[in-house]
Design a protein around this motif. Sequence first.
Motif, PDB file in Angstrom:
ATOM      1  N   ALA A 131       0.853  -1.209  -0.023  1.00  0.00           N
ATOM      2  CA  ALA A 131       0.187   0.042   0.010  1.00  0.00           C
ATOM      3  C   ALA A 131       0.917   1.323  -0.140  1.00  0.00           C
ATOM      4  N   ASP A 132       2.054   1.203   0.671  1.00  0.00           N
ATOM      5  CA  ASP A 132       3.098   2.424   0.829  1.00  0.00           C
ATOM      6  C   ASP A 132       3.569   2.540  -0.695  1.00  0.00           C
ATOM      7  N   LYS A 133       3.983   1.593  -1.302  1.00  0.00           N
ATOM      8  CA  LYS A 133       4.714   1.784  -2.551  1.00  0.00           C
ATOM      9  C   LYS A 133       3.396   1.974  -3.734  1.00  0.00           C
ATOM     10  N   LEU A 134       2.293   1.634  -3.553  1.00  0.00           N
ATOM     11  CA  LEU A 134       1.482   1.900  -4.345  1.00  0.00           C
ATOM     12  C   LEU A 134       1.040   3.348  -4.506  1.00  0.00           C
ATOM     13  N   HIS A 135       0.853   3.961  -3.187  1.00  0.00           N
ATOM     14  CA  HIS A 135       0.704   5.297  -3.036  1.00  0.00           C
ATOM     15  C   HIS A 135       1.822   6.038  -3.483  1.00  0.00           C
ATOM     16  N   ASN A 136       2.987   5.680  -3.311  1.00  0.00           N
ATOM     17  CA  ASN A 136       4.080   6.402  -3.885  1.00  0.00           C
ATOM     18  C   ASN A 136       4.245   6.523  -5.338  1.00  0.00           C
ATOM     19  N   ILE A 137       3.768   5.422  -5.867  1.00  0.00           N
ATOM     20  CA  ILE A 137       3.909   5.169  -7.424  1.00  0.00           C
ATOM     21  C   ILE A 137       2.874   5.906  -7.879  1.00  0.00           C
ATOM     22  N   LYS A 138       1.488   6.083  -7.472  1.00  0.00           N
ATOM     23  CA  LYS A 138       0.341   6.768  -7.805  1.00  0.00           C
ATOM     24  C   LYS A 138       0.905   8.418  -7.802  1.00  0.00           C
ATOM     25  N   SER A 139       1.596   8.779  -6.698  1.00  0.00           N
ATOM     26  CA  SER A 139       1.878  10.101  -6.722  1.00  0.00           C
ATOM     27  C   SER A 139       3.173  10.604  -7.546  1.00  0.00           C
ATOM     28  N   SER A 171       9.549  -8.878  -5.339  1.00  0.00           N
ATOM     29  CA  SER A 171       9.496  -9.380  -3.952  1.00  0.00           C
ATOM     30  C   SER A 171       8.292  -9.691  -3.282  1.00  0.00           C
ATOM     31  N   LEU A 172       7.350  -8.697  -3.277  1.00  0.00           N
ATOM     32  CA  LEU A 172       6.086  -8.693  -2.776  1.00  0.00           C
ATOM     33  C   LEU A 172       5.247  -9.928  -3.061  1.00  0.00           C
ATOM     34  N   GLY A 173       5.395 -10.342  -4.568  1.00  0.00           N
ATOM     35  CA  GLY A 173       4.782 -11.382  -5.066  1.00  0.00           C
ATOM     36  C   GLY A 173       5.636 -12.923  -4.938  1.00  0.00           C
ATOM     37  N   ASN A 174       6.746 -12.831  -4.182  1.00  0.00           N
ATOM     38  CA  ASN A 174       7.479 -13.938  -3.903  1.00  0.00           C
ATOM     39  C   ASN A 174       6.817 -15.065  -3.252  1.00  0.00           C
ATOM     40  N   GLN A 175       5.895 -14.709  -2.270  1.00  0.00           N
ATOM     41  CA  GLN A 175       5.312 -15.851  -1.572  1.00  0.00           C
ATOM     42  C   GLN A 175       3.624 -16.145  -2.096  1.00  0.00           C
ATOM     43  N   SER A 176       3.095 -15.095  -2.698  1.00  0.00           N
ATOM     44  CA  SER A 176       1.687 -15.290  -3.115  1.00  0.00           C
ATOM     45  C   SER A 176       1.367 -13.638  -3.627  1.00  0.00           C
ATOM     46  N   THR A 177       0.138 -13.542  -4.456  1.00  0.00           N
ATOM     47  CA  THR A 177      -0.244 -12.540  -4.880  1.00  0.00           C
ATOM     48  C   THR A 177      -1.526 -12.087  -4.116  1.00  0.00           C
ATOM     49  N   PHE A 178      -1.737 -10.799  -4.285  1.00  0.00           N
ATOM     50  CA  PHE A 178      -3.127 -10.363  -3.815  1.00  0.00           C
ATOM     51  C   PHE A 178      -3.556  -9.089  -4.432  1.00  0.00           C
ATOM     52  N   ALA A 179      -4.649  -8.676  -4.263  1.00  0.00           N
ATOM     53  CA  ALA A 179      -5.246  -7.412  -4.954  1.00  0.00           C
ATOM     54  C   ALA A 179      -4.127  -6.365  -5.231  1.00  0.00           C
ATOM     55  N   LEU A 234      -1.299  -5.927  -4.759  1.00  0.00           N
ATOM     56  CA  LEU A 234      -0.107  -6.313  -5.453  1.00  0.00           C
ATOM     57  C   LEU A 234      -0.445  -6.069  -7.076  1.00  0.00           C
ATOM     58  N   GLU A 235      -1.390  -6.870  -7.377  1.00  0.00           N
ATOM     59  CA  GLU A 235      -1.926  -6.477  -8.870  1.00  0.00           C
ATOM     60  C   GLU A 235      -1.780  -5.134  -9.284  1.00  0.00           C
ATOM     61  N   GLU A 236      -2.517  -4.413  -8.553  1.00  0.00           N
ATOM     62  CA  GLU A 236      -2.562  -2.727  -8.612  1.00  0.00           C
ATOM     63  C   GLU A 236      -1.060  -2.190  -8.903  1.00  0.00           C
ATOM     64  N   LEU A 237      -0.373  -2.603  -7.907  1.00  0.00           N
ATOM     65  CA  LEU A 237       0.769  -2.108  -7.815  1.00  0.00           C
ATOM     66  C   LEU A 237       1.651  -2.485  -9.156  1.00  0.00           C
ATOM     67  N   LYS A 238       1.679  -3.682  -9.532  1.00  0.00           N
ATOM     68  CA  LYS A 238       2.219  -4.274 -10.837  1.00  0.00           C
ATOM     69  C   LYS A 238       1.682  -3.379 -12.076  1.00  0.00           C
ATOM     70  N   ARG A 239       0.559  -3.145 -12.058  1.00  0.00           N
ATOM     71  CA  ARG A 239      -0.033  -2.263 -13.211  1.00  0.00           C
ATOM     72  C   ARG A 239       0.586  -0.894 -13.162  1.00  0.00           C
ATOM     73  N   GLU A 240       0.477  -0.295 -12.151  1.00  0.00           N
ATOM     74  CA  GLU A 240       1.011   0.978 -11.749  1.00  0.00           C
ATOM     75  C   GLU A 240       2.661   1.046 -12.303  1.00  0.00           C
ATOM     76  N   VAL A 241       3.413   0.217 -11.842  1.00  0.00           N
ATOM     77  CA  VAL A 241       4.742   0.271 -12.017  1.00  0.00           C
ATOM     78  C   VAL A 241       4.968  -0.080 -13.351  1.00  0.00           C
ATOM     79  N   SER A 242       4.393  -0.924 -14.132  1.00  0.00           N
ATOM     80  CA  SER A 242       4.398  -1.044 -15.809  1.00  0.00           C
ATOM     81  C   SER A 242       3.962   0.266 -16.288  1.00  0.00           C
ATOM     82  N   ARG A 243       2.929   0.864 -16.098  1.00  0.00           N
ATOM     83  CA  ARG A 243       2.528   2.086 -16.708  1.00  0.00           C
ATOM     84  C   ARG A 243       3.749   3.194 -16.450  1.00  0.00           C
TER      85      ARG A 243
END
Length: 178
Positions: A115-123, A156-164, A166-175
Amino acid sequence: MDMIEKALQIASQAHNGQFRKGTQIPYIAHPIAVGMILMKAGYSDEIVAAGILHDTVEDTDLTIEEIEREFGPKVAEIVAGCSEPNKSLSWEKRKEHTIEFLKTASSDIRAVACADKLHNIKSIIDDYEQNGEAVWSRFKRGKAQQGWYYTNIVESLGNQSTFALLEELKREVSRLFL
């Protein structure tokens, strides 16, 4: 007092006078946004509170002991897990530590970190859309190194499992970087 309200009050006091990097936005907007992301995703009050408090130990005078006393061991453990242990290390060493740590961190720590990284990326994306390439001058490391960091964080966040989140973070990082 409600745990989330208490976290908002303590984080607001701790971050008083701080601003987001290169802006006039009060810093507290970031931890509140992280808490809101976690709340919208359906996480517990403890995890939401940890999200609101996630930068207090790293960036203010608040200690893990004070967090534990006020919020209990679970919140303190999550905040500790989201804090860089040694700010005297180089940016690269600190980020490498975070990348490695998150591979095996608990699901609660990974959720708050995401959530921290997601908000940072969106900013960053919002700033990029307004200011273009100049946005990278706000950071000690430029676009290439930020891209390296965020891409590895997603892995790293997806190393153990994926979650909703994380999927949003992946999209934003790719973007932003791909």
